[in-house]
Motif scaffolding. Sequence first.
Motif, PDB file in Angstrom:
ATOM      1  N   SER A 196      -6.452  -9.199  -5.874  1.00 35.94           N
ATOM      2  CA  SER A 196      -5.373  -8.664  -4.500  1.00 35.94           C
ATOM      3  C   SER A 196      -4.481  -7.332  -5.388  1.00 35.94           C
ATOM      4  O   SER A 196      -4.040  -6.668  -4.012  1.00 35.94           O
ATOM      5  CB  SER A 196      -5.112  -9.873  -4.047  1.00 35.94           C
ATOM      6  OG  SER A 196      -6.547 -10.136  -3.941  1.00 35.94           O
ATOM      7  N   THR A 197      -3.726  -7.793  -6.479  1.00 33.50           N
ATOM      8  CA  THR A 197      -2.765  -7.198  -6.674  1.00 33.50           C
ATOM      9  C   THR A 197      -3.146  -5.768  -7.332  1.00 33.50           C
ATOM     10  O   THR A 197      -2.427  -5.136  -6.569  1.00 33.50           O
ATOM     11  CB  THR A 197      -2.132  -7.363  -8.180  1.00 33.50           C
ATOM     12  OG1 THR A 197      -2.329  -9.261  -8.475  1.00 33.50           O
ATOM     13  CG2 THR A 197      -1.024  -7.294  -8.186  1.00 33.50           C
ATOM     14  N   LEU A 198      -4.059  -5.658  -7.466  1.00 35.00           N
ATOM     15  CA  LEU A 198      -4.630  -3.969  -7.469  1.00 35.00           C
ATOM     16  C   LEU A 198      -5.018  -4.013  -6.463  1.00 35.00           C
ATOM     17  O   LEU A 198      -4.960  -2.091  -5.951  1.00 35.00           O
ATOM     18  CB  LEU A 198      -5.763  -3.985  -8.437  1.00 35.00           C
ATOM     19  CG  LEU A 198      -6.195  -4.345  -9.407  1.00 35.00           C
ATOM     20  CD1 LEU A 198      -7.106  -4.930 -10.980  1.00 35.00           C
ATOM     21  CD2 LEU A 198      -4.416  -3.941 -10.675  1.00 35.00           C
ATOM     22  N   THR A 199      -5.454  -4.504  -5.077  1.00 36.80           N
ATOM     23  CA  THR A 199      -5.827  -3.352  -4.148  1.00 36.80           C
ATOM     24  C   THR A 199      -4.552  -3.452  -3.640  1.00 36.80           C
ATOM     25  O   THR A 199      -4.423  -2.380  -2.583  1.00 36.80           O
ATOM     26  CB  THR A 199      -6.482  -4.788  -3.452  1.00 36.80           C
ATOM     27  OG1 THR A 199      -7.651  -4.633  -3.689  1.00 36.80           O
ATOM     28  CG2 THR A 199      -6.192  -4.499  -1.886  1.00 36.80           C
ATOM     29  N   GLY A 200      -3.087  -4.349  -3.456  1.00 42.20           N
ATOM     30  CA  GLY A 200      -2.087  -3.978  -3.132  1.00 42.20           C
ATOM     31  C   GLY A 200      -1.755  -2.468  -3.077  1.00 42.20           C
ATOM     32  O   GLY A 200      -0.760  -1.931  -2.429  1.00 42.20           O
ATOM     33  N   MET A 201      -2.044  -2.648  -4.999  1.00 37.70           N
ATOM     34  CA  MET A 201      -1.153  -1.409  -5.096  1.00 37.70           C
ATOM     35  C   MET A 201      -1.541   0.049  -4.708  1.00 37.70           C
ATOM     36  O   MET A 201      -1.475   1.196  -4.439  1.00 37.70           O
ATOM     37  CB  MET A 201      -1.319  -1.283  -6.992  1.00 37.70           C
ATOM     38  CG  MET A 201      -0.674  -2.455  -7.846  1.00 37.70           C
ATOM     39  SD  MET A 201      -0.618  -2.169  -9.131  1.00 37.70           S
ATOM     40  CE  MET A 201       0.265  -4.193 -10.069  1.00 37.70           C
TER      41      MET A 201
END
Lengths: 701, 126
Positions: free
Chosen positions: A221-226
């Motif tokens: 999810s963190t990577l998706t946010g970026m």
Amino acid sequence: MTRTTSPIFGRLDWSVTPYTDLLRKVDSNSLVGAGAATVLVLGAIVTIALITWKKWWGPLFKDWLTSPDAKKIGIMYIVLGLVMMARGIAEGFVMRTHQTTALGTLAEPEKGLVAPEHFSQLFSTHGTIMIFFVAMPLLIGLINFVLPQQLGARDMAFPVLNQVSLGLTAAGAGLVMISLLIGKFGTGGWTMYPPYTGITYSPGEGVDYWVWAILISGLGSTLTGMNFAVTIFKNRAPGMEFMRMPLFCWTSLCVAIMLIYAMPALTVSSAMLALDRYAGFRFFANDGGGNMMNYANIFWMFGHPEVYILILPAFGVFSEISSTFSGKKLYGYTSLVIASMSIAVISFTVWLHHFFTMGQSAGVNIAFGIATMIIAIPTGVKIYDWMATMWRGRVRLTTPIVYLTGFFLLFVIGGLSGIILANPSIDYQVHNTTFLVAHFHNVIIPGTLFGMLAGIHYWYPKAFGYRLDETWGRRTALLFVAGFMLTFLPLYVLGLMGLPRRSPTFQNPAFMPWMIVAEVGACLMLAALASLFWTFRTSFKNRTKLAVPGGDPWNGATLEWSTPAPVPEWTFPCIPEVTARDDWGETKRAGDPWRAPDTYSDIEMPANTLHGLLIAAASFGLGFAMVWHIWWLAIVSFLAIPGIMAVRGMREIEPKIIPASQVREEDRKFRERVASLTPVTRADEASERNQGVPDLSEFAG
Amino acid sequence: MTKSNTDMLDPDDGASHELRNYAIGFGVSLLLTVGAFAALLSHLPTVWKVSAICIAALLQVMTHARNFLHLSLSGRQSREDLLLVMFSTILLAIMAGGTYFIMADLDGRMHDMRDTQDMEGMPAGG
């Protein structure tokens, strides 16, 4: 649970499946456990058999699993979310049934369908699944599908990273799923507070399943946010200034920011818990210099922005559909933008309201209580803006509007009960009761779930080329609204009467009438789930009648409606030049919106790759191995992840080139098709005459 | 689509500069990490140790932002970069300050652990 650790199989042996419990003792508890495992196994076998029988392995692999196309990744996210939602709703139903049969007597204080320990697993998996593996995949999937199209971009900024994010989320979901069959899940609720979840009180594999599912999917999810943030900042079409972006893009930007800043807190708190459990650290052990209260602090630093991560995409969807289906411009665009950004920032300042009763002084509590009440203001602004959008519009009662109406009525109730809870002195009275359970279901279901389902219904034709059946769609929506009201509104009453949340039993017969009403509601929720799947099935069967090749079935105003349905891989034949907010609507007003571009050029698209699948497999292996203490597999999987990335980094990767001639040919066909179709008025929108070409004279918005 | 999306890498003349940038960042980060460990293992008073580690951490954050993430306060992207840095600082200040606010208050209201453990028959923990 065995205590010995084999070097090859770790702590795995034949006693870990629920069938062992069933062999030991046959009662409703072991039957439910074994039944759930059987559904999982049978479901997997049937799916594999069906794919083999239909010879779908090739297309599944070539067109979907290895595709870095954001639209397909979005659809896969949504499928994952819907599958997990089926399990989550089924679990909710089992929990309600358990509580309906759980009225204890003096002679037999503990009764009910399942054992208390099993009940604890149920509420823990239900919460974990619904937040991390239903709501998150649904909203990330919808953003993936819609955001690039609305921005006028061909794809996300990092298509392969996108694939990896999906893989990580799926690996986490897989870990939660497999806990049904192999071993047990944790019993500490979805928040897994220590010290109860420390190694002393929860020695088994249960909490570890949660920790690894959260660590792996949280990273995704963190990577998706970026990825979302970079896409919005860098990949907008020329002329798409910030204040021209559709509101869904704005709420996606808020979600991206919140994912980037909030998810690491969750990763930190789970990693600290993992270190406590595996390596004997004492972060959350009071007698070892740690402080268990810091877990609640860090967890909710993530947890509160998370609830706005869940709700903001729904706000974006409602902004789009309230405007489209009332044939008007969105009222108060600027105020909606400001409100969304305010919510995104203020949501980082309220986390303490999740633990008002932990023992801090009144001054601290009231500071966060006031911040909590402030956040209701921008939310209220939004509700008024949508109502003003629909005011005096020609509102068509389509399925998304049914969801929107349900949202208006119910979300306001849920929001107001939140304001009540924001007052620490009232919170002291009702905390840890089903009043709280009713409150957060009352914002998440009418907010996130209704929003996502409305969004799926709205953009479905863009993805698959045919509309969803309106009759069944409306039935589903009404069933969800009714099911929600009957299931959760009684919980407010029960909470005020004193029923604690997560309670496997109770002794007060006065609870029973409300319990039975809630049980009826749970049945309706199951019916709504069935009806949802039936909507997909019946629409697929009627797909030729429901087809909308013109690509603009709802007479929309944003860029994504200018392309064919289903939308081609490259989305736009050439990147549009944006000149106004609601650019497609302005083009319609100017007349002849389907004018072909003057020139076509070759289009570069990211090539298919196995990368995401491999990373997903390795991280699933890592999680599973760590849960069962299979150290060799953990080391191999852990080293495999940087290995896979290094291998990809050293290879020269050629993009896929789509020649200009092919683009021109497909585009010409689409434009001829549009010219040959009869435009449809809004009144006929739900009928078979709607083939995706709207009557332009009706476009007023 | 073919141009690099970092706005930074130019294979013809930027590569060596770029590599040096990364190497400096790596070296400085390594030094600061070793420094933090050295401070921990040293015989300084605790307050000094904690402040040294905090300062090393802050400097390392800045090194990462400058050398690895290419944030700069001059040039084409400076305005966006400045906004990003300020926004991050605000959020981190909210989180760190809020944690201090909450945990210090809770700490002040806890029983002193040493007293509790000395009393017989009282469970440890507050």
